[in-house]
Scaffold this motif. Structure first.
Motif, PDB file in Angstrom:
ATOM      1  N   HIS A 221       0.824  -1.218   0.000  1.00 46.00           N
ATOM      2  CA  HIS A 221       0.000   0.000   0.000  1.00 46.00           C
ATOM      3  C   HIS A 221       0.858   1.268   0.000  1.00 46.00           C
ATOM      4  CE1 HIS A 221      -3.837  -2.252   1.547  1.00 46.00           C
ATOM      5  NE2 HIS A 221      -3.459  -2.616   0.339  1.00 46.00           N
ATOM      6  N   ARG A 227      -9.720   2.839  -5.805  1.00 48.20           N
ATOM      7  CA  ARG A 227     -10.596   3.088  -6.961  1.00 48.20           C
ATOM      8  C   ARG A 227     -12.070   2.902  -6.623  1.00 48.20           C
ATOM      9  NH1 ARG A 227      -7.202   2.621 -11.839  1.00 48.20           N
ATOM     10  NH2 ARG A 227      -5.135   2.343 -10.985  1.00 48.20           N
ATOM     11  N   THR A 228     -12.358   2.126  -5.583  1.00 47.90           N
ATOM     12  CA  THR A 228     -13.766   1.861  -5.265  1.00 47.90           C
ATOM     13  C   THR A 228     -14.108   2.137  -3.810  1.00 47.90           C
ATOM     14  OG1 THR A 228     -13.261  -0.457  -4.813  1.00 47.90           O
ATOM     15  CG2 THR A 228     -13.983   0.064  -7.047  1.00 47.90           C
TER      16      THR A 228
HETATM   17  C1  HEM Z   1      -3.499  -7.197   4.325  1.00 47.76           C
HETATM   18  C2  HEM Z   1      -4.728  -7.130   3.865  1.00 47.76           C
HETATM   19  C3  HEM Z   1      -5.155  -6.228   2.731  1.00 47.76           C
HETATM   20  C4  HEM Z   1      -6.323  -5.558   2.666  1.00 47.76           C
HETATM   21  C5  HEM Z   1      -7.440  -5.593   3.697  1.00 47.76           C
HETATM   22  C6  HEM Z   1      -6.325  -4.794   1.435  1.00 47.76           C
HETATM   23  C7  HEM Z   1      -7.361  -4.008   0.986  1.00 47.76           C
HETATM   24  C8  HEM Z   1      -7.295  -3.152  -0.093  1.00 47.76           C
HETATM   25  C9  HEM Z   1      -8.369  -2.315  -0.537  1.00 47.76           C
HETATM   26  C10 HEM Z   1      -9.767  -2.270   0.084  1.00 47.76           C
HETATM   27  C11 HEM Z   1      -7.908  -1.575  -1.588  1.00 47.76           C
HETATM   28  C12 HEM Z   1      -8.673  -0.504  -2.362  1.00 47.76           C
HETATM   29  C13 HEM Z   1      -9.267  -1.091  -3.610  1.00 47.76           C
HETATM   30  C14 HEM Z   1      -9.993  -0.062  -4.426  1.00 47.76           C
HETATM   31  O1  HEM Z   1     -10.904   0.562  -3.907  1.00 47.76           O
HETATM   32  O2  HEM Z   1      -9.624   0.127  -5.590  1.00 47.76           O
HETATM   33  C15 HEM Z   1      -6.548  -1.952  -1.810  1.00 47.76           C
HETATM   34  C16 HEM Z   1      -5.730  -1.409  -2.773  1.00 47.76           C
HETATM   35  C17 HEM Z   1      -4.482  -1.884  -3.063  1.00 47.76           C
HETATM   36  N1  HEM Z   1      -3.895  -3.004  -2.514  1.00 47.76           N
HETATM   37 FE1  HEM Z   1      -4.485  -3.972  -0.850  1.00 47.76          FE
HETATM   38  N2  HEM Z   1      -5.148  -5.012   0.783  1.00 47.76           N
HETATM   39  C18 HEM Z   1      -4.401  -5.895   1.520  1.00 47.76           C
HETATM   40  C19 HEM Z   1      -3.186  -6.420   1.165  1.00 47.76           C
HETATM   41  C20 HEM Z   1      -2.541  -6.160  -0.019  1.00 47.76           C
HETATM   42  C21 HEM Z   1      -1.415  -6.895  -0.531  1.00 47.76           C
HETATM   43  C22 HEM Z   1      -0.821  -8.133   0.144  1.00 47.76           C
HETATM   44  C23 HEM Z   1      -1.055  -6.310  -1.701  1.00 47.76           C
HETATM   45  C24 HEM Z   1       0.026  -6.694  -2.665  1.00 47.76           C
HETATM   46  C25 HEM Z   1       1.044  -7.470  -2.378  1.00 47.76           C
HETATM   47  C26 HEM Z   1      -1.933  -5.173  -1.899  1.00 47.76           C
HETATM   48  C27 HEM Z   1      -1.826  -4.252  -2.913  1.00 47.76           C
HETATM   49  C28 HEM Z   1      -2.690  -3.190  -3.100  1.00 47.76           C
HETATM   50  C29 HEM Z   1      -2.427  -2.105  -4.024  1.00 47.76           C
HETATM   51  C30 HEM Z   1      -1.147  -1.886  -4.801  1.00 47.76           C
HETATM   52  C31 HEM Z   1      -3.574  -1.294  -4.029  1.00 47.76           C
HETATM   53  C32 HEM Z   1      -3.841  -0.059  -4.908  1.00 47.76           C
HETATM   54  C33 HEM Z   1      -4.643  -0.512  -6.126  1.00 47.76           C
HETATM   55  C34 HEM Z   1      -4.737   0.491  -7.271  1.00 47.76           C
HETATM   56  O3  HEM Z   1      -3.928   1.412  -7.357  1.00 47.76           O
HETATM   57  O4  HEM Z   1      -5.619   0.292  -8.117  1.00 47.76           O
HETATM   58  N3  HEM Z   1      -2.848  -5.147  -0.882  1.00 47.76           N
HETATM   59  N4  HEM Z   1      -6.204  -2.925  -0.893  1.00 47.76           N
END
Ligand code: HEM
Length: 309
Positions: A221, A227-228
């Motif tokens: 993160h 995005r949503t």
């Molecule tokens: C640990 C638990 C995690 C939760 C609860 C979580 C939850 C979320 C949520 C709700 C979003 C927003 C999605 C949206 O509205 O577009 C997000 C975005 C994102 N997550 Fe996670 N995530 C987790 C772990 C991870 C992991 C392990 C990775 C990658 C190894 C990751 C990579 C990303 C990235 C890069 C974004 C940005 C997406 C974009 O730019 O479109 N997340 N995450």
């Protein structure tokens, strides 16, 4: 730092899709001449495709012999690096997580199998149609040049790794040969943003990850936008949303209140065990990069090896 800094920084630093000032030139040095890097050994002295017993689920002949495999990979990485920029890197890294992160160790379902292509209508995958469509377009370009079509699971896992590299993170080497599926995995396996530290630790432990893996992977993160999930369109890391660095962890340690985007981010400083890793990674970029690389490799082999939970 005040919480409303988030909106100001977002307006300044994150481009609207297709309208932002291009920072591609920043990444030119990354985008050239890197094709051979994935051909380096992946597991110590072991060539990536040499030993089936070490990686029982990977198909060592998916792309032909070692020479042809190297050719397919060079084409794939070239096309990925041409297509990836800070504007889409977050989405592609999340895509890799949502393909692999469906792995359920107890049920033996899910994992890095390319099923994300059939899962964009699942509620957990809001915002990922963009990434799937981009993958399909890149796959077409690769397959037009390559002796063998690139597998979707391999492509998605490689795209996540290159997204990390292109935004300034570590150069993660992953092997290829993942079998592809043609149906969706069962829904409901990915973590919710409302999970507490205990909930996150349990989910990750159940699927074969350490606490260090959990905290390091959450560091993804450091790039990308929501995005949503409200507030839509804002960066997850308000200091340096386009750079894969340790600022995500520094935000969690903000003295007034943790400034992670989601409750699940801020939960990492409520538990002594997870907080110790947050502190470590906030202060030691190399430790974060090493832990992230190890955990990403583990992530993108989930479900491939039958005993990997
Ligand atoms: C640990 C638990 C995690 C939760 C609860 C979580 C939850 C979320 C949520 C709700 C979003 C927003 C999605 C949206 O509205 O577009 C997000 C975005 C994102 N997550 Fe996670 N995530 C987790 C772990 C991870 C992991 C392990 C990775 C990658 C190894 C990751 C990579 C990303 C990235 C890069 C974004 C940005 C997406 C974009 O730019 O479109 N997340 N995450």
């Amino acid at each position: 730092m005040k919480i409303n800094a988030r909106r100001l920084d977002a307006e300044k630093d994150v481009p609207a899709h297709g309208t932002g000032v291009s920072r591609r030139s920043l990444f030119t040095s990354v985008a050239t001449g890197v094709g051979l890097s994935v051909l380096e050994p992946v597991f110590g002295a072991l060539p990536a495709f040499a030993s089936a017993p070490a990686l029982p689920g990977l198909d060592p002949n998916k792309y032909g012999d070692a020479k042809q495999t190297a050719e397919v990979l060079a084409i794939t990485v070239k096309e990925l690096d041409q297509a990836i920029s800070f504007k889409n890197a977050g989405n592609l890294l999340r895509l890799a997580f949502h393909d692999s992160g469906t792995f359920n160790g107890r049920l033996g379902t899910g994992g890095a199998n390319g099923s994300i292509a059939f899962e964009t209508s699942q509620s957990a995958n809001g915002g990922l149609l963009f990434g799937v469509n981009l993958m399909k377009r890149i796959k077409k370009k690769i397959d037009a040049q390559s002796p063998v079509p690139i597998g979707f699971a391999d492509l998605v896992a490689l795209a996540g790794a290159r997204s990390v590299k292109v935004t300034g993170g570590p150069d993660i080497k992953i092997p290829v040969g993942r079998p592809d599926v043609t149906v969706a995995d069962p829904p409901g396996m990915l973590p919710s943003e409302t999970l507490t530290a205990d909930g996150l630790k349990k989910l990750f432990a159940d699927n074969g990850y350490s606490v260090q893996d959990l905290v390091a992977l959450s560091g993804a993160h450091t790039i990308g936008i929501s995005r949503t999930h409200p507030p839509v369109g804002l960066p997850l890391d308000i200091i340096s949303p386009n750079t894969f660095d340790t600022k995500y962890f520094q935000l969690l340690l903000n003295p007034e209140k943790p400034l992670g985007f989601f409750p699940s981010d801020n939960a990492l400083v409520t538990d002594p065990e997870t907080k110790a890793y947050v502190v470590k990674f906030a202060n030691d970029k190399q430790a974060f990069f090493k832990a992230f690389s190890d955990a990403y490799l583990k992530l993108t082999l989930k479900g491939v090896e039958p005993t990997s939970a």
